[in-house]
Design a protein around this motif. Structure first.
Motif, mmCIF file in Angstrom:
data_model
loop_
_atom_site.group_PDB
_atom_site.id
_atom_site.type_symbol
_atom_site.label_atom_id
_atom_site.label_comp_id
_atom_site.label_asym_id
_atom_site.label_seq_id
_atom_site.Cartn_x
_atom_site.Cartn_y
_atom_site.Cartn_z
ATOM 1 N N GLY A 148 0.871 -1.270 -0.081
ATOM 2 C CA GLY A 148 0.054 0.064 0.107
ATOM 3 C C GLY A 148 0.668 1.278 -0.198
ATOM 4 N N GLN A 149 1.998 1.225 0.714
ATOM 5 C CA GLN A 149 2.745 2.409 0.653
ATOM 6 C C GLN A 149 3.479 2.665 -0.470
ATOM 7 N N ILE A 150 3.879 1.487 -1.615
ATOM 8 C CA ILE A 150 4.331 1.895 -2.611
ATOM 9 C C ILE A 150 3.208 2.120 -3.627
ATOM 10 N N LYS A 151 2.131 1.729 -3.378
ATOM 11 C CA LYS A 151 1.088 1.915 -4.563
ATOM 12 C C LYS A 151 0.677 3.708 -4.262
ATOM 13 N N GLU A 152 0.700 4.152 -2.951
ATOM 14 C CA GLU A 152 0.437 5.314 -2.627
ATOM 15 C C GLU A 152 1.575 6.036 -3.237
ATOM 16 N N VAL A 201 3.534 5.479 -5.875
ATOM 17 C CA VAL A 201 3.467 5.637 -7.373
ATOM 18 C C VAL A 201 2.248 6.505 -7.701
ATOM 19 N N GLY A 202 1.144 6.565 -6.913
ATOM 20 C CA GLY A 202 -0.121 7.426 -7.321
ATOM 21 C C GLY A 202 0.164 8.577 -7.244
ATOM 22 N N LYS A 203 0.875 9.098 -6.193
ATOM 23 C CA LYS A 203 1.352 10.346 -5.952
ATOM 24 C C LYS A 203 2.378 10.917 -6.814
ATOM 25 N N ALA A 204 3.160 9.968 -7.238
ATOM 26 C CA ALA A 204 4.317 10.491 -8.305
ATOM 27 C C ALA A 204 3.671 10.643 -9.631
ATOM 28 N N THR A 205 2.551 9.898 -9.985
ATOM 29 C CA THR A 205 1.880 9.717 -11.553
ATOM 30 C C THR A 205 0.828 10.832 -11.520
ATOM 31 N N GLY A 206 0.375 11.456 -10.217
ATOM 32 C CA GLY A 206 -0.805 12.262 -10.265
ATOM 33 C C GLY A 206 -2.093 11.239 -10.144
ATOM 34 N N ASP A 207 -2.006 10.170 -9.818
ATOM 35 C CA ASP A 207 -3.295 9.318 -9.891
ATOM 36 C C ASP A 207 -3.805 9.278 -8.535
ATOM 37 N N GLU A 208 -4.695 10.033 -8.270
ATOM 38 C CA GLU A 208 -5.316 10.173 -7.066
ATOM 39 C C GLU A 208 -6.058 8.932 -6.409
ATOM 40 N N GLN A 209 -6.555 8.332 -7.534
ATOM 41 C CA GLN A 209 -7.455 6.885 -7.204
ATOM 42 C C GLN A 209 -6.403 5.992 -6.792
ATOM 43 N N LEU A 210 -5.351 5.953 -7.398
ATOM 44 C CA LEU A 210 -4.169 4.911 -7.065
ATOM 45 C C LEU A 210 -3.641 5.123 -5.588
ATOM 46 N N GLY A 243 -5.117 6.741 -3.329
ATOM 47 C CA GLY A 243 -6.284 6.318 -2.394
ATOM 48 C C GLY A 243 -6.169 4.950 -2.175
ATOM 49 N N GLU A 244 -6.300 3.992 -3.160
ATOM 50 C CA GLU A 244 -6.133 2.516 -2.947
ATOM 51 C C GLU A 244 -5.204 2.250 -2.036
ATOM 52 N N GLY A 245 -3.717 2.746 -2.508
ATOM 53 C CA GLY A 245 -2.538 2.647 -1.484
ATOM 54 C C GLY A 245 -2.868 2.597 0.047
#
Length: 80
Positions: A15-19, A21-30, A32-34
């Motif tokens: 989840g930390q990794i997913k969060e 990656v989501g922040k780095a790519t600007g993907d808020e949904q990813l 949030g899933e993290g």
């Protein structure tokens, strides 16, 4: 350490990794899933630790269950 503890730690790290990656790519949904995965991992890890505690100290775990049950009962009793 049991399977719940290990799986919980793994889910938390994933989840930390997913969060990140989501922040780095600007993907808020990813992201949030993290965060949701992190909370699920924390809960599962806590459950695993509780299982270990109950296995190592069954009397103390039973007594803790009685105390929590009485507190819950008293809370509900006052809600008339």
């Amino acid at each position: 350490m049991n399977s719940d503890t290990l799986e919980g730690q793994g889910t938390n790290v994933a989840g930390q990794i997913k969060e990140a990656v989501g922040k780095a790519t600007g993907d808020e949904q990813l992201a949030g899933e993290g965060v949701a995965d992190q909370w699920a991992g924390i809960a599962q890890n806590g459950f695993g630790k509780l299982r270990d505690f109950a296995r190592e100290r069954p009397f103390a775990a039973g007594l803790l269950g009685v105390v929590v049950g009485l507190a819950f009962f008293n809370t509900l009793r006052g809600k008339r």
